[in-house]
Scaffold this motif. Structure first.
Motif, PDB file in Angstrom:
ATOM      1  N   GLN A  53       0.556  -0.796  -0.113  1.00 33.53           N
ATOM      2  CA  GLN A  53      -0.321  -0.327   0.032  1.00 33.53           C
ATOM      3  C   GLN A  53       0.739   1.360   0.036  1.00 33.53           C
ATOM      4  O   GLN A  53       2.022   1.738   0.920  1.00 33.53           O
ATOM      5  CB  GLN A  53      -0.627  -0.140   1.059  1.00 33.53           C
ATOM      6  N   LEU A  54       0.324   2.181  -1.206  1.00 35.25           N
ATOM      7  CA  LEU A  54       1.017   3.682  -0.863  1.00 35.25           C
ATOM      8  C   LEU A  54       0.292   4.745  -0.474  1.00 35.25           C
ATOM      9  O   LEU A  54      -0.878   4.311  -0.666  1.00 35.25           O
ATOM     10  CB  LEU A  54       1.765   3.732  -1.983  1.00 35.25           C
ATOM     11  N   THR A  55       0.418   5.494  -0.083  1.00 36.99           N
ATOM     12  CA  THR A  55      -0.224   6.779  -0.162  1.00 36.99           C
ATOM     13  C   THR A  55       0.422   8.570  -0.141  1.00 36.99           C
ATOM     14  O   THR A  55       1.913   9.083  -0.121  1.00 36.99           O
ATOM     15  CB  THR A  55      -0.836   6.710   2.117  1.00 36.99           C
ATOM     16  N   TRP A  56      -0.379   8.930  -0.961  1.00 40.56           N
ATOM     17  CA  TRP A  56       0.335  10.350  -1.789  1.00 40.56           C
ATOM     18  C   TRP A  56      -0.930  11.178  -1.020  1.00 40.56           C
ATOM     19  O   TRP A  56      -2.222  11.496  -1.372  1.00 40.56           O
ATOM     20  CB  TRP A  56       0.305  10.630  -3.378  1.00 40.56           C
ATOM     21  N   ILE A  76       9.983   8.989  -2.001  1.00 39.53           N
ATOM     22  CA  ILE A  76       9.841   7.676  -0.943  1.00 39.53           C
ATOM     23  C   ILE A  76      10.111   9.012   0.852  1.00 39.53           C
ATOM     24  O   ILE A  76      10.720   9.502   0.900  1.00 39.53           O
ATOM     25  CB  ILE A  76      10.276   6.750  -0.747  1.00 39.53           C
ATOM     26  N   LYS A  77       8.925   9.614   1.230  1.00 38.46           N
ATOM     27  CA  LYS A  77       8.605   9.974   2.518  1.00 38.46           C
ATOM     28  C   LYS A  77       8.745   9.827   3.893  1.00 38.46           C
ATOM     29  O   LYS A  77       9.646   9.834   4.266  1.00 38.46           O
ATOM     30  CB  LYS A  77       7.750  11.252   2.477  1.00 38.46           C
ATOM     31  N   ALA A  78       8.430   8.622   3.602  1.00 36.42           N
ATOM     32  CA  ALA A  78       8.342   8.299   5.364  1.00 36.42           C
ATOM     33  C   ALA A  78       7.280   6.537   4.861  1.00 36.42           C
ATOM     34  O   ALA A  78       6.834   6.073   3.585  1.00 36.42           O
ATOM     35  CB  ALA A  78       7.467   8.471   6.054  1.00 36.42           C
ATOM     36  N   THR A  88       3.892   2.572   2.428  1.00 32.28           N
ATOM     37  CA  THR A  88       4.798   3.467   2.429  1.00 32.28           C
ATOM     38  C   THR A  88       4.074   4.878   1.495  1.00 32.28           C
ATOM     39  O   THR A  88       3.028   4.810   0.698  1.00 32.28           O
ATOM     40  CB  THR A  88       5.254   3.230   0.826  1.00 32.28           C
ATOM     41  N   ILE A  89       4.288   6.459   2.450  1.00 30.30           N
ATOM     42  CA  ILE A  89       4.180   7.602   2.177  1.00 30.30           C
ATOM     43  C   ILE A  89       5.389   8.483   0.761  1.00 30.30           C
ATOM     44  O   ILE A  89       6.010   7.951   1.296  1.00 30.30           O
ATOM     45  CB  ILE A  89       4.157   8.483   3.083  1.00 30.30           C
ATOM     46  N   ILE A  90       4.519   8.487  -0.626  1.00 29.81           N
ATOM     47  CA  ILE A  90       5.509   9.364  -1.020  1.00 29.81           C
ATOM     48  C   ILE A  90       4.471  10.699  -1.536  1.00 29.81           C
ATOM     49  O   ILE A  90       3.612  10.868  -0.568  1.00 29.81           O
ATOM     50  CB  ILE A  90       5.037   8.853  -2.481  1.00 29.81           C
ATOM     51  N   THR A  91       6.450  11.575  -2.291  1.00 32.67           N
ATOM     52  CA  THR A  91       5.841  12.884  -2.283  1.00 32.67           C
ATOM     53  C   THR A  91       6.258  13.106  -3.428  1.00 32.67           C
ATOM     54  O   THR A  91       6.844  12.343  -4.247  1.00 32.67           O
ATOM     55  CB  THR A  91       6.583  13.513  -0.746  1.00 32.67           C
TER      56      THR A  91
END
Length: 135
Positions: A53-56, A76-78, A88-91
């Motif tokens: 899972q990823l979140t933006w 990849i932010k966090a 995985t948090i992306i920015t």
């Protein structure tokens, strides 16, 4: 009497601060927050082919809809668990390609998120509605 849900097979992706291309991400949710100090935030959830899972957290309305498949280039932010599921948090994401899932009018529009059995179900926000909330 209460059954525990099976763990979701999600893992963290990559190293922090790594810029990479993510392919074949299925859009699982798009949620627009209420306007705050910096305007509306669009929370976009994705799942890759391996179940990760990823979140933006985007500041502008995304040009894709729930169910679409996208290719993104992002940093990849966090790595943060959400309800004990690794995500995985992306920015700084750039959309490279979008494959439409079908007619967005076929997907039901929900007026808001709901909480059911401890799980949050975010509303579906088609891009036409997202345009009503300019950043």
């Amino acid at each position: 009497i209460f059954e525990k849900k099976a763990k979701v097979a999600s893992s963290y992706i990559g190293a922090l601060k790594e810029r990479r291309t993510f392919t074949d991400l299925t859009v699982t949710r798009i949620f627009a927050t209420e306007p705050g100090q910096w305007g509306v935030t669009y929370i976009c959830g994705f799942i890759d082919a391996d179940g990760n899972q990823l979140t933006w957290f985007a500041s502008t309305p995304p040009d894709f809809d729930q169910g679409d498949t996208v290719t993104l280039k992002a940093t990849i932010k966090a790595h943060e668990p959400y309800h004990e599921i690794p995500r995985t948090i992306i920015t700084r994401a750039t959309v490279l390609a979008v494959t439409r899932a079908g007619d967005p009018d076929d997907v039901p529009l929900v007026s808001g998120g709901t909480m059911t059995g401890g799980e949050y179900h975010a509303m579906y926000l088609p891009s036409a509605v997202a345009q009503a909330y300019p950043a």
